[in-house]
Design a protein around this motif. Structure first.
Motif, mmCIF file in Angstrom:
data_model
loop_
_atom_site.group_PDB
_atom_site.id
_atom_site.type_symbol
_atom_site.label_atom_id
_atom_site.label_comp_id
_atom_site.label_asym_id
_atom_site.label_seq_id
_atom_site.Cartn_x
_atom_site.Cartn_y
_atom_site.Cartn_z
ATOM 1 N N ASN A 628 0.808 -1.200 0.012
ATOM 2 C CA ASN A 628 0.118 -0.036 -0.026
ATOM 3 C C ASN A 628 0.915 1.328 0.048
ATOM 4 O O ASN A 628 0.462 2.387 -0.253
ATOM 5 N N LYS A 629 2.101 1.446 0.270
ATOM 6 C CA LYS A 629 2.818 2.469 0.277
ATOM 7 C C LYS A 629 4.146 2.253 -0.178
ATOM 8 O O LYS A 629 4.842 0.954 -0.381
ATOM 9 N N HIS A 630 4.988 3.422 -0.858
ATOM 10 C CA HIS A 630 6.160 3.315 -1.209
ATOM 11 C C HIS A 630 7.277 3.654 -0.259
ATOM 12 O O HIS A 630 7.031 4.642 0.497
ATOM 13 N N PHE A 631 8.516 2.913 -0.164
ATOM 14 C CA PHE A 631 9.566 3.284 0.784
ATOM 15 C C PHE A 631 10.665 3.509 -0.131
ATOM 16 O O PHE A 631 11.026 2.820 -1.280
ATOM 17 N N ASP A 632 11.756 4.243 0.325
ATOM 18 C CA ASP A 632 12.907 4.459 -0.122
ATOM 19 C C ASP A 632 14.037 3.429 0.149
ATOM 20 O O ASP A 632 14.847 2.990 -0.066
ATOM 21 N N LEU A 633 13.719 2.833 1.363
ATOM 22 C CA LEU A 633 14.593 1.676 2.126
ATOM 23 C C LEU A 633 13.897 0.816 2.972
ATOM 24 O O LEU A 633 12.939 1.510 3.723
ATOM 25 N N VAL A 634 14.198 -0.479 3.191
ATOM 26 C CA VAL A 634 13.612 -1.301 3.826
ATOM 27 C C VAL A 634 14.744 -2.089 4.585
ATOM 28 O O VAL A 634 15.554 -2.584 4.001
ATOM 29 N N ILE A 635 14.386 -1.956 5.938
ATOM 30 C CA ILE A 635 15.639 -2.663 6.697
ATOM 31 C C ILE A 635 14.937 -3.779 7.569
ATOM 32 O O ILE A 635 13.896 -3.257 8.365
ATOM 33 N N THR A 636 15.193 -4.988 7.565
ATOM 34 C CA THR A 636 14.529 -6.067 7.780
ATOM 35 C C THR A 636 15.421 -7.107 8.642
ATOM 36 O O THR A 636 16.587 -7.363 8.321
ATOM 37 N N ASP A 637 14.849 -7.826 9.839
ATOM 38 C CA ASP A 637 15.337 -8.834 10.375
ATOM 39 C C ASP A 637 15.458 -9.893 9.676
ATOM 40 O O ASP A 637 14.621 -9.935 8.488
ATOM 41 N N LEU A 638 16.219 -11.116 9.624
ATOM 42 C CA LEU A 638 16.253 -12.418 8.875
ATOM 43 C C LEU A 638 15.235 -13.361 9.393
ATOM 44 O O LEU A 638 14.032 -13.555 8.883
ATOM 45 N N GLY A 639 15.470 -13.716 10.706
ATOM 46 C CA GLY A 639 14.669 -14.942 11.362
ATOM 47 C C GLY A 639 13.514 -14.249 12.114
ATOM 48 O O GLY A 639 13.561 -13.865 13.293
ATOM 49 N N MET A 640 12.322 -14.379 11.518
ATOM 50 C CA MET A 640 10.866 -13.976 12.031
ATOM 51 C C MET A 640 9.834 -14.927 11.903
ATOM 52 O O MET A 640 9.757 -15.723 11.022
ATOM 53 N N PRO A 641 9.046 -15.099 12.885
ATOM 54 C CA PRO A 641 7.918 -16.176 12.852
ATOM 55 C C PRO A 641 6.848 -16.154 11.632
ATOM 56 O O PRO A 641 6.462 -14.896 11.176
ATOM 57 N N GLY A 642 6.804 -17.196 10.825
ATOM 58 C CA GLY A 642 5.753 -16.931 9.617
ATOM 59 C C GLY A 642 6.383 -16.583 8.476
ATOM 60 O O GLY A 642 6.274 -17.272 7.320
ATOM 61 N N ILE A 643 7.084 -15.511 8.484
ATOM 62 C CA ILE A 643 7.576 -14.977 7.085
ATOM 63 C C ILE A 643 8.777 -14.286 7.572
ATOM 64 O O ILE A 643 9.273 -13.503 8.514
ATOM 65 N N THR A 644 10.137 -14.649 6.575
ATOM 66 C CA THR A 644 11.372 -14.409 6.810
ATOM 67 C C THR A 644 11.810 -13.128 5.988
ATOM 68 O O THR A 644 11.074 -12.608 5.333
ATOM 69 N N GLY A 645 13.000 -12.527 6.398
ATOM 70 C CA GLY A 645 13.282 -11.598 6.039
ATOM 71 C C GLY A 645 13.703 -11.501 4.465
ATOM 72 O O GLY A 645 13.399 -10.657 3.267
ATOM 73 N N TRP A 646 13.817 -12.855 3.943
ATOM 74 C CA TRP A 646 14.146 -13.194 2.265
ATOM 75 C C TRP A 646 12.714 -12.833 1.790
ATOM 76 O O TRP A 646 12.823 -12.231 0.716
ATOM 77 N N GLU A 647 11.691 -13.241 2.410
ATOM 78 C CA GLU A 647 10.331 -12.900 1.643
ATOM 79 C C GLU A 647 10.132 -11.134 1.728
ATOM 80 O O GLU A 647 9.511 -10.926 0.758
ATOM 81 N N ILE A 648 10.446 -10.673 2.955
ATOM 82 C CA ILE A 648 10.197 -9.252 3.014
ATOM 83 C C ILE A 648 10.855 -8.633 1.718
ATOM 84 O O ILE A 648 10.207 -7.888 0.914
ATOM 85 N N ALA A 649 11.993 -8.901 1.605
ATOM 86 C CA ALA A 649 13.083 -8.455 0.613
ATOM 87 C C ALA A 649 12.536 -8.645 -0.860
ATOM 88 O O ALA A 649 12.466 -7.725 -1.805
ATOM 89 N N LYS A 650 11.919 -9.998 -1.016
ATOM 90 C CA LYS A 650 11.391 -10.328 -2.429
ATOM 91 C C LYS A 650 10.209 -9.240 -2.888
ATOM 92 O O LYS A 650 9.974 -8.834 -3.573
ATOM 93 N N LYS A 651 9.334 -9.308 -1.667
ATOM 94 C CA LYS A 651 8.159 -8.377 -1.661
ATOM 95 C C LYS A 651 8.460 -6.921 -1.993
ATOM 96 O O LYS A 651 7.858 -6.240 -2.864
ATOM 97 N N ALA A 652 9.622 -6.529 -1.464
ATOM 98 C CA ALA A 652 9.936 -4.856 -1.537
ATOM 99 C C ALA A 652 10.257 -4.807 -3.150
ATOM 100 O O ALA A 652 9.981 -3.577 -3.453
ATOM 101 N N LYS A 653 11.119 -5.681 -3.563
ATOM 102 C CA LYS A 653 11.585 -5.551 -5.035
ATOM 103 C C LYS A 653 10.564 -5.537 -6.011
ATOM 104 O O LYS A 653 10.815 -5.342 -7.071
ATOM 105 N N GLU A 654 9.343 -6.233 -5.479
ATOM 106 C CA GLU A 654 8.233 -6.166 -6.587
ATOM 107 C C GLU A 654 7.715 -4.963 -6.726
ATOM 108 O O GLU A 654 6.787 -4.760 -7.785
ATOM 109 N N SER A 655 7.739 -4.006 -6.075
ATOM 110 C CA SER A 655 7.055 -2.659 -6.252
ATOM 111 C C SER A 655 7.649 -1.984 -7.340
ATOM 112 O O SER A 655 8.926 -2.328 -7.764
#
Length: 705
Positions: A628-655
């Motif tokens: 829903n929103k555009h960001f200039d930078l995403v800072i994410t942890d790697l190991g998180m319950p349910g969704i990993t940092g890899w998935e966050i990174a992939k989602k960010a690059k889809e915008s």
């Protein structure tokens, strides 16, 4: 008087029959040995062996069933009958598709129990297990003999035949020899090379036994041929309990000269002579006995692991002492392979433990450091600022200790130019850094330790600089501690092809083979409770992670050399960066970390720098926000319950905007220097991180676009 003459004649006839049977059995052994010498395939050995058995023995049919592990069956592999041997017009009809499933027939019973079965008259047996649908050979008498792990040997006649105890022993011995031939087929080259030696032994033994009768001489000659050709160490023990004959393999295994073993008690080969005494007692009682994974002594005093067998040679019916055959099978290579696997498993277990501890500590230190830096920004009191700075130093020292722990968990991804070190400079710095240990401390103890260097200019080594320094430090400290009376340490560096070679040599006490074998085991030390036993283990792990090799050469009381082989990196041209004029100063940033306090601390530090920050601890909410929103930078942890940092990174690059992505994680040391762009990650930073380093990384990413 006439009755006495008849009894004597009958007794002599029986003795000659037994002697002739023995000679015939040795003739079979000789022919089987010739087959092994001239055949390189097991199938060829099997086919020729059954023909020899039918030709030489008073059985009409011979067959061999081999165990097929994949199908868990015994299958007919070779068979021959009297008609085949005579090349008659009407040959025996044999079903070569014959097979036995698990538990079927006496073949399986013999194979599983490894005990021979002799049935002199099939008609007298109630059990029909010897009958097999599809078998085309009529059977009245059958012998089924085990061939160890290979299968079974069948001998049969179409008439009822008595089988004496001596003949049974001879048949069992023949089966054991066939098994041995199958085991040693792969070692044909060694058998061929020993041919000349065997001929000399035959001639020598013939002269020694010139007073013996011809039959006994031939028997001993054939026995010597088998022994001398075998890769195992073998000796013949006489009735007096002393070694009468031995093969070259025994001399090679033990390092003794022939005259040092000949006419000696075999107990000389055992570190604990009582072991052989017990083996001998078991052989006298049962005919065959063995010891598994026992120790055999070499001439130089060292030992090796071996399986040992002691077989009686001769009739067990006699009350007189018999000759016996001692067989020593070296299993040290198998033992070493198993021990290497055990070391690898130890390292693997420690890796798992260290990884979990490091991640947890990094998260704790990240929270402490972030709050300390935020406090530092908000106060002016110099005393408080100094105390906060002390806390910050302590946190960073703790972070460095965690990085040392993480040395166990790095799996060795290919190093890039970011993970490269000027080896010669780093070595000189380590030598200077350790000077208090090898110079000052040594002088206090009245010792003189000198360190010399021979360093060539090399390409950069593909290894993290901190890891390289720590590895060199561990090797130097180990060398220094190996010289309790002082001495010299020489450090040499040179390049060989695409590898840098580092050698650290000392003139210390050296190591035994046992210590050398265990030096890289975690927690193993020879320096008492004051040492952790982790130095060389950490160095070993770092070298392996960098795709390197470490070798050790050592001599007791002369010294040790550690040789490390590490790949070098090729320098490539960097892509020109953008100028500062095109860089956006204040950014819209998303911070995601399932540890809410860490996320808030990072967000607060970035907000203090003027950035607009959304702070989230639920990765699902982060995925929704990225939609829903555009960001200039995403800072994410790697190991998180349910969704990993890899998935966050992939989602960010889809915008459409494709923001830069920083992976901020307690496992950062594992990924530093790697190209993770295919996973959507532009940079990696380890927890805990200082705001200055984070700002510098953000600025660098913006310059790179």
């Amino acid at each position: 008087m006439k009755n006495l003459e008849e009894l004597l004649r009958s007794g002599l006839l029986e003795i000659n029959v037994k002697k002739n049977d023995t000679i015939k059995a040795m003739g079979v052994i000789f022919r089987l040995l010739e087959i092994a010498k001239n055949s390189i395939f097991i199938q060829d050995i099997l086919k020729k062996s059954v023909h020899v058995l039918v030709e030489e023995l008073d059985f009409e049919n011979a067959s061999i069933l081999l165990f097929v592990q994949e199908e868990n069956t015994l299958k007919l592999a070779a068979a021959a009958g009297v008609l085949d041997i005579l090349k008659a017009d009407k040959q025996a009809e044999i079903n070569f598709d014959l097979s036995f499933k698990k538990g079927e027939g006496i073949a399986w019973k013999v194979f599983e129990n490894q005990e021979a079965i002799f049935i002199e008259d099939v008609a007298l047996e109630n059990d029909s297990v010897f009958l097999k649908i599809g078998s085309k050979v009529p059977i009245k008498t059958i012998v089924c003999l085990p061939l160890k792990q290979f299968g079974v040997l069948n001998l049969s006649t179409s008439y009822v035949k008595a089988i004496s105890p001596q003949r049974r022993r001879e048949l069992i011995l023949l089966a054991q020899i066939i098994s041995g031939l199958l085991e040693t087929t792969a070692m044909k080259e060694r058998l061929d090379k020993s041919h000349e030696y065997l001929q000399k032994v035959v001639e020598e033994r013939t002269r020694d036994l010139q007073n013996a009768n011809l039959e006994i001489s031939q028997t001993l000659t054939q026995l010597e041929a088998i022994i001398s050709s075998a890769p195992q160490g073998i000796c013949i023990v006489g009735q007096d309990g002393k070694i009468q004959m031995l093969n070259p393999s025994l001399l090679k295994l033990t390092g003794f000269a022939k005259n040092e073993l000949l006419y000696n008690n075999p107990a000389i080969l055992f570190p604990v002579p009582e072991s052989y005494v017990g083996l001998r007692a078991g052989q006298l009682d049962h005919g065959v006995t063995n010891l598994t994974e026992t120790l055999i002594k070499r001439k130089n005093g060292s030992v090796f692991n071996a399986d040992v067998f002691l077989h009686s040679l001769g009739s067990q019916d006699s009350d007189k002492p018999q000759q016996s055959m001692l067989i020593i099978h070296d299993i040290s290579e198998q033992k070493a392979a198993a021990e290497k696997l055990l070391v690898a498993e130890k390292h693997k277990a420690l890796m798992v433990i260290a990884e979990g501890i490091a991640h947890k500590f990094n998260n704790l230190l990240a929270s402490i450091l972030g709050n300390v830096q935020l406090l530092d920004m908000s106060i002016e009191d110099p005393t408080l600022k100094r105390r906060l700075k002390n806390i910050e130093y302590s946190v960073m020292d703790g972070a460095q200790a965690v990085r040392r722990l993480q040395a166990f968990t790095r799996v060795g991804e290919p190093s890039s130019i970011k993970n490269a070190v000027e080896a010669s400079q780093a070595i000189l710095e380590v030598v200077e850094f350790t000077k208090p240990v090898w110079q000052d401390e040594a002088l206090k103890k009245g010792l003189l330790i000198e360190i010399s260097t021979e360093l060539e200019i090399c390409q950069k080594v593909a290894m993290n600089e901190a890891d390289f320094r720590e590895m060199v430090t561990d090797l130097l400290i180990n060398a220094i501690e190996a010289m309790p009376r002082g001495g010299n340490v020489h450090v040499k560096l040179f390049q060989l092809g695409d590898f840098a070679i580092l050698e650290v040599s000392d003139t210390g006490v050296g190591m035994t083979e046992e210590v050398k074998r265990r030096i890289f085991d975690p927690f193993f030390t020879t320096k008492g409770v004051a040492a952790s036993g982790l130095g060389l283990s950490v160095a070993y792990t770092a070298i392996k992670a960098a795709k390197g090799i470490i070798e050790v050469e050592t001599t007791l009381e002369k010294g040790t050399t550690f040789r490390v082989k590490l790949p070098v990196v090729k320098i490539t041209q960097d892509t020109p960066a953008k100028t500062d004029g095109s860089v956006k100063k204040y950014l819209d940033i998303m911070v995601i970390d399932d540890e809410e306090d860490i996320a808030e601390v990072i967000a607060s530090m970035l907000e203090a720098e003027g950035h607009t920050v959304i702070c989230l601890s639920d990765p699902k909410e982060a995925m929704s926000a990225l939609t829903n929103k555009h960001f200039d930078l995403v800072i994410t942890d790697l190991g998180m319950p349910g969704i990993t940092g890899w998935e966050i990174a992939k989602k960010a690059k889809e915008s459409d905007v494709k923001p830069s992505v920083i992976l901020l994680t307690g496992w950062g040391a594992e990924f530093e220097g790697q190209d993770l762009s295919l996973k959507g990650v532009d940079a990696v930073m380890s927890k805990p991180c200082k705001i200055e380093k984070l700002n510098a990384l953000i600025h660098q990413l913006l310059l790179q676009g």
